[in-house]
Design a protein around this motif. Structure first.
Motif, PDB file in Angstrom:
ATOM      1  N   LEU A   1     -32.860 -48.024 153.583  1.00 16.22           N
ATOM      2  CA  LEU A   1     -31.864 -47.398 152.704  1.00 16.22           C
ATOM      3  C   LEU A   1     -32.452 -47.111 151.321  1.00 16.22           C
ATOM      4  N   GLY A   2     -33.351 -47.988 150.870  1.00 21.63           N
ATOM      5  CA  GLY A   2     -34.042 -47.768 149.592  1.00 21.63           C
ATOM      6  C   GLY A   2     -34.893 -46.505 149.638  1.00 21.63           C
ATOM      7  N   ILE A   3     -35.572 -46.285 150.765  1.00 20.50           N
ATOM      8  CA  ILE A   3     -36.391 -45.071 150.938  1.00 20.50           C
ATOM      9  C   ILE A   3     -35.494 -43.840 150.940  1.00 20.50           C
ATOM     10  N   LEU A   4     -34.386 -43.917 151.679  1.00 24.34           N
ATOM     11  CA  LEU A   4     -33.459 -42.775 151.751  1.00 24.34           C
ATOM     12  C   LEU A   4     -32.866 -42.465 150.376  1.00 24.34           C
ATOM     13  N   LYS A   5     -32.548 -43.512 149.617  1.00 26.29           N
ATOM     14  CA  LYS A   5     -31.977 -43.298 148.277  1.00 26.29           C
ATOM     15  C   LYS A   5     -33.015 -42.672 147.341  1.00 26.29           C
ATOM     16  N   LEU A   6     -34.264 -43.141 147.439  1.00 24.26           N
ATOM     17  CA  LEU A   6     -35.338 -42.632 146.580  1.00 24.26           C
ATOM     18  C   LEU A   6     -35.527 -41.127 146.773  1.00 24.26           C
ATOM     19  N   PHE A   7     -35.361 -40.670 148.006  1.00 22.89           N
ATOM     20  CA  PHE A   7     -35.579 -39.239 148.307  1.00 22.89           C
ATOM     21  C   PHE A   7     -34.275 -38.491 148.617  1.00 22.89           C
ATOM     22  N   GLU A   8     -33.150 -39.054 148.171  1.00 23.85           N
ATOM     23  CA  GLU A   8     -31.838 -38.469 148.488  1.00 23.85           C
ATOM     24  C   GLU A   8     -31.735 -36.999 148.066  1.00 23.85           C
ATOM     25  N   ASP A   9     -32.163 -36.699 146.838  1.00 21.01           N
ATOM     26  CA  ASP A   9     -32.032 -35.322 146.324  1.00 21.01           C
ATOM     27  C   ASP A   9     -32.839 -34.325 147.154  1.00 21.01           C
ATOM     28  N   ILE A  10     -34.025 -34.742 147.589  1.00 19.96           N
ATOM     29  CA  ILE A  10     -34.872 -33.854 148.399  1.00 19.96           C
ATOM     30  C   ILE A  10     -34.258 -33.676 149.783  1.00 19.96           C
ATOM     31  N   LEU A  11     -33.827 -34.801 150.397  1.00 18.12           N
ATOM     32  CA  LEU A  11     -33.319 -34.774 151.775  1.00 18.12           C
ATOM     33  C   LEU A  11     -32.036 -33.957 151.916  1.00 18.12           C
ATOM     34  N   THR A  12     -31.162 -33.998 150.895  1.00 20.64           N
ATOM     35  CA  THR A  12     -29.890 -33.259 150.995  1.00 20.64           C
ATOM     36  C   THR A  12     -30.094 -31.743 151.014  1.00 20.64           C
ATOM     37  N   LYS A  13     -31.293 -31.295 150.614  1.00 21.95           N
ATOM     38  CA  LYS A  13     -31.578 -29.848 150.608  1.00 21.95           C
ATOM     39  C   LYS A  13     -32.297 -29.402 151.893  1.00 21.95           C
ATOM     40  N   MET A  14     -32.600 -30.361 152.783  1.00 26.16           N
ATOM     41  CA  MET A  14     -33.383 -30.047 153.989  1.00 26.16           C
ATOM     42  C   MET A  14     -32.509 -29.890 155.225  1.00 26.16           C
ATOM     43  N   ASP A  15     -33.056 -29.163 156.225  1.00 26.67           N
ATOM     44  CA  ASP A  15     -32.388 -29.078 157.526  1.00 26.67           C
ATOM     45  C   ASP A  15     -32.932 -30.189 158.435  1.00 26.67           C
ATOM     46  N   PHE A  16     -32.441 -30.224 159.678  1.00 28.90           N
ATOM     47  CA  PHE A  16     -32.800 -31.293 160.620  1.00 28.90           C
ATOM     48  C   PHE A  16     -34.317 -31.456 160.769  1.00 28.90           C
ATOM     49  N   ILE A  17     -35.004 -30.352 161.082  1.00 30.82           N
ATOM     50  CA  ILE A  17     -36.455 -30.400 161.356  1.00 30.82           C
ATOM     51  C   ILE A  17     -37.219 -30.954 160.153  1.00 30.82           C
ATOM     52  N   HIS A  18     -36.930 -30.424 158.952  1.00 33.49           N
ATOM     53  CA  HIS A  18     -37.672 -30.842 157.757  1.00 33.49           C
ATOM     54  C   HIS A  18     -37.369 -32.295 157.372  1.00 33.49           C
ATOM     55  N   MET A  19     -36.119 -32.728 157.597  1.00 31.98           N
ATOM     56  CA  MET A  19     -35.781 -34.130 157.314  1.00 31.98           C
ATOM     57  C   MET A  19     -36.536 -35.057 158.261  1.00 31.98           C
ATOM     58  N   ALA A  20     -36.532 -34.711 159.549  1.00 30.94           N
ATOM     59  CA  ALA A  20     -37.223 -35.531 160.559  1.00 30.94           C
ATOM     60  C   ALA A  20     -38.718 -35.601 160.260  1.00 30.94           C
ATOM     61  N   GLN A  21     -39.302 -34.462 159.906  1.00 30.34           N
ATOM     62  CA  GLN A  21     -40.742 -34.425 159.581  1.00 30.34           C
ATOM     63  C   GLN A  21     -41.037 -35.265 158.349  1.00 30.34           C
ATOM     64  N   PHE A  22     -40.199 -35.146 157.333  1.00 28.31           N
ATOM     65  CA  PHE A  22     -40.409 -35.875 156.079  1.00 28.31           C
ATOM     66  C   PHE A  22     -40.332 -37.384 156.299  1.00 28.31           C
ATOM     67  N   LEU A  23     -39.309 -37.831 157.052  1.00 32.23           N
ATOM     68  CA  LEU A  23     -39.096 -39.271 157.235  1.00 32.23           C
ATOM     69  C   LEU A  23     -40.093 -39.905 158.193  1.00 32.23           C
ATOM     70  N   THR A  24     -40.675 -39.104 159.091  1.00 31.49           N
ATOM     71  CA  THR A  24     -41.680 -39.665 160.007  1.00 31.49           C
ATOM     72  C   THR A  24     -43.076 -39.591 159.404  1.00 31.49           C
ATOM     73  N   ARG A  25     -43.193 -38.919 158.257  1.00 35.72           N
ATOM     74  CA  ARG A  25     -44.489 -38.889 157.546  1.00 35.72           C
ATOM     75  C   ARG A  25     -44.207 -38.927 156.044  1.00 35.72           C
ATOM     76  N   LEU A  26     -43.944 -40.113 155.544  1.00 27.93           N
ATOM     77  CA  LEU A  26     -43.573 -40.286 154.129  1.00 27.93           C
ATOM     78  C   LEU A  26     -44.748 -39.964 153.206  1.00 27.93           C
ATOM     79  N   PRO A  27     -44.471 -39.587 151.939  1.00 29.42           N
ATOM     80  CA  PRO A  27     -45.566 -39.280 150.998  1.00 29.42           C
ATOM     81  C   PRO A  27     -46.542 -40.449 150.864  1.00 29.42           C
ATOM     82  N   GLU A  28     -47.840 -40.136 150.798  1.00 33.21           N
ATOM     83  CA  GLU A  28     -48.869 -41.182 150.747  1.00 33.21           C
ATOM     84  C   GLU A  28     -48.950 -41.865 149.376  1.00 33.21           C
ATOM     85  N   ASP A  29     -48.448 -41.183 148.339  1.00 31.75           N
ATOM     86  CA  ASP A  29     -48.543 -41.742 146.981  1.00 31.75           C
ATOM     87  C   ASP A  29     -47.214 -42.332 146.524  1.00 31.75           C
ATOM     88  N   LEU A  30     -46.483 -42.929 147.470  1.00 31.34           N
ATOM     89  CA  LEU A  30     -45.171 -43.491 147.167  1.00 31.34           C
ATOM     90  C   LEU A  30     -45.314 -44.630 146.147  1.00 31.34           C
TER      91      LEU A  30
END
Length: 465
Positions: free
Chosen positions: A392-421
């Motif tokens: 939930l902390g990860i989802l909250k951190l990227f909430e603004d980005i995720l709310t602008k994405m569709d299914f495919i982009h959200m799934a891709q983003f969450l299965t490959r999180l940024p390396e410089d987190l």
């Protein structure tokens, strides 16, 4: 006999020689054209000594050919320190001198450049100083924390581990030098595994590897329910997964210092728990433990960790219990992030798409290794609840980005999180997550959902399968 004039004969020979020369020139020209070059004409060629002589006459000093070690710029009359200094140079002697106005303008420009350069240098020096101070501060804080853990907490573990002071210190991350010891104590050893039991399991695993490599088919009594093909597939999967465990580190690759250690722990576990066997994702958990503990202690922690209810549900692929965990997660998801929860629902993005990988590897594959270890620190303190709180902390951190994405982009983003987190930002985000819904804590919500699930199964026989 016909008399031929010597003059005509001489002319014929000249003509023949000219034709031959012309033919050779043509061939030479073709050769040059092949390399995209134009041949030098005879009148354009000069003797190198002649060229040197002309140069010496012009400059009034003998010239020496530059040695390969010398920089070509050494032959120039001046060597500007930087490109900005060029504006101060006088024009060459064969050109008219700069007007006084232009010279003054160039002087001002140069001075401005110097001022700006000094400002940049000062700013960079201040940045470096601040960075160094911060690093010293962090190192000092780690040093102090190590002393506290070693001298106060670890000798009095039973009485101190749940105190407010220790919990606060724990949240900041356990120093690497004491991390393994703290993890071992926090995970515990409910299974009462000894170093001797590890040696026995490892010896049996090695015997199986030898047996399979020589084509033997002995089946031990405790493995009677598992075919030789299943065991062989499991061992082959271990080999394959070891090479894919933290590939950037190289230490777990064939020939690496930790390759055999990882192989030993995973092989021994398949003998210790043949009912579970090897499941993909286990190699990452074992690898993180190996980086912090000796082999036998890493095996003890690994076996006890996988025996926890959440890990056992996932590694034994208990679909009913996994769905209950996802349902409990969604209760707290909606409570903490209603807007993002609605967006996920609208796009049919279910928790299994991203949570399975996070839970299976305890974030060690999804997050940078040092950050994953910090998550493990608090997971050892708070148990399975913290795994879902981290999600939930990860989802909250990227909430603004995720709310602008569709299914495919959200799934891709969450299965490959940024390396410089950034660690501090993630932990600040996790800290804001409340694991309480309608006055019920995580364990209470999960128990209630499990009870509902069992009652539904009793009520509907078809659901039992």
């Amino acid at each position: 006999v016909m008399h031929v004039s010597p003059v005509l004969l001489f002319m014929d020979r000249n003509l023949l020689a000219r034709k031959q020369n012309a033919r050779l020139d043509k061939q030479n020209d073709l050769g040059w054209k092949l390399f995209g070059k134009v041949p030098l004409r005879e009148n354009a060629q000069k003797d190198s000594k002649k060229i040197q002589k002309e140069y010496e006459d012009k400059t009034g000093r003998p010239s020496k050919p530059p040695s390969p070690k010398q920089n070509v710029r050494k032959n120039l009359d001046f060597e500007p320190l930087s490109t900005t200094a060029l504006i101060l140079e006088d024009r060459p002697a064969n050109l008219p001198a700069k007007p006084a106005e232009e010279a003054q303008k160039h002087r001002q420009q140069y001075e401005e450049m110097v001022v700006q350069a000094k400002k940049r240098e000062l700013k960079e020096a201040q940045r470096r100083k601040k960075q160094l101070e911060e690093r010293c501060k962090v190192e000092e804080s780690i040093g102090n924390a190590v002393l506290t853990w070693n001298n106060e907490i670890l000798p009095n573990w039973e009485t101190m581990w749940c105190s407010r002071k220790v919990r606060d210190l724990w949240w900041q991350g356990i120093p690497p030098s004491v991390r393994g010891k703290v993890w071992s104590l926090a995970i515990g050893n409910e299974l009462n595994i000894t170093h001797e039991l590890f040696d026995i399991c490892l010896a049996r695993a090695k015997e199986k590897w030898r047996s399979l490599s020589t084509g033997g088919s002995e089946v031990e009594s405790e493995d009677a329910g598992f075919s030789a093909a299943d065991r062989e597939a499991s061992l082959e999967l271990i080999k394959l997964d070891i090479s894919r465990t933290f590939p950037n580190l190289c230490i777990f690759q064939q020939g690496g210092p930790y390759h055999d250690m990882l192989h030993s722990i995973l092989g021994a576990y398949t003998c210790y728990r043949p009912d579970v066997g090897y499941v993909q994702g286990m190699s990452f958990i074992a690898a993180v433990l190996i980086l912090n503990l000796d082999t036998a202690d890493a095996f003890i922690a690994f076996s006890n960790l996988l025996n926890k209810p959440c890990q056992m549900a996932f590694f034994r692929v208990d679909h009913g219990l996994m769905l209950t965990y996802f349902a409990a997660f969604e209760v707290f998801f909606e409570e903490n992030l209603p807007k993002l929860f609605a967006h996920f629902k609208k796009n049919n993005l279910t928790p299994d798409i991203y949570l399975i990988d996070w839970i299976f590897t305890l974030y060690s594959k999804s997050l940078p290794l040092d950050l994953a270890c910090r998550v493990w620190d608090v997971f050892c303190r708070d148990g399975e609840e913290f795994l879902f709180r981290t999600a939930l902390g990860i989802l909250k951190l990227f909430e603004d980005i995720l709310t602008k994405m569709d299914f495919i982009h959200m799934a891709q983003f969450l299965t490959r999180l940024p390396e410089d987190l950034p660690a501090e930002e993630l932990f600040a985000s996790i800290a804001t997550i409340q694991m309480q819904s309608r006055n019920k804590k995580w364990a209470q919500v999960l128990t209630a959902l499990q009870k509902d699930s069992r009652e539904m199964e009793k009520g509907s026989p078809s659901l039992r399968h």
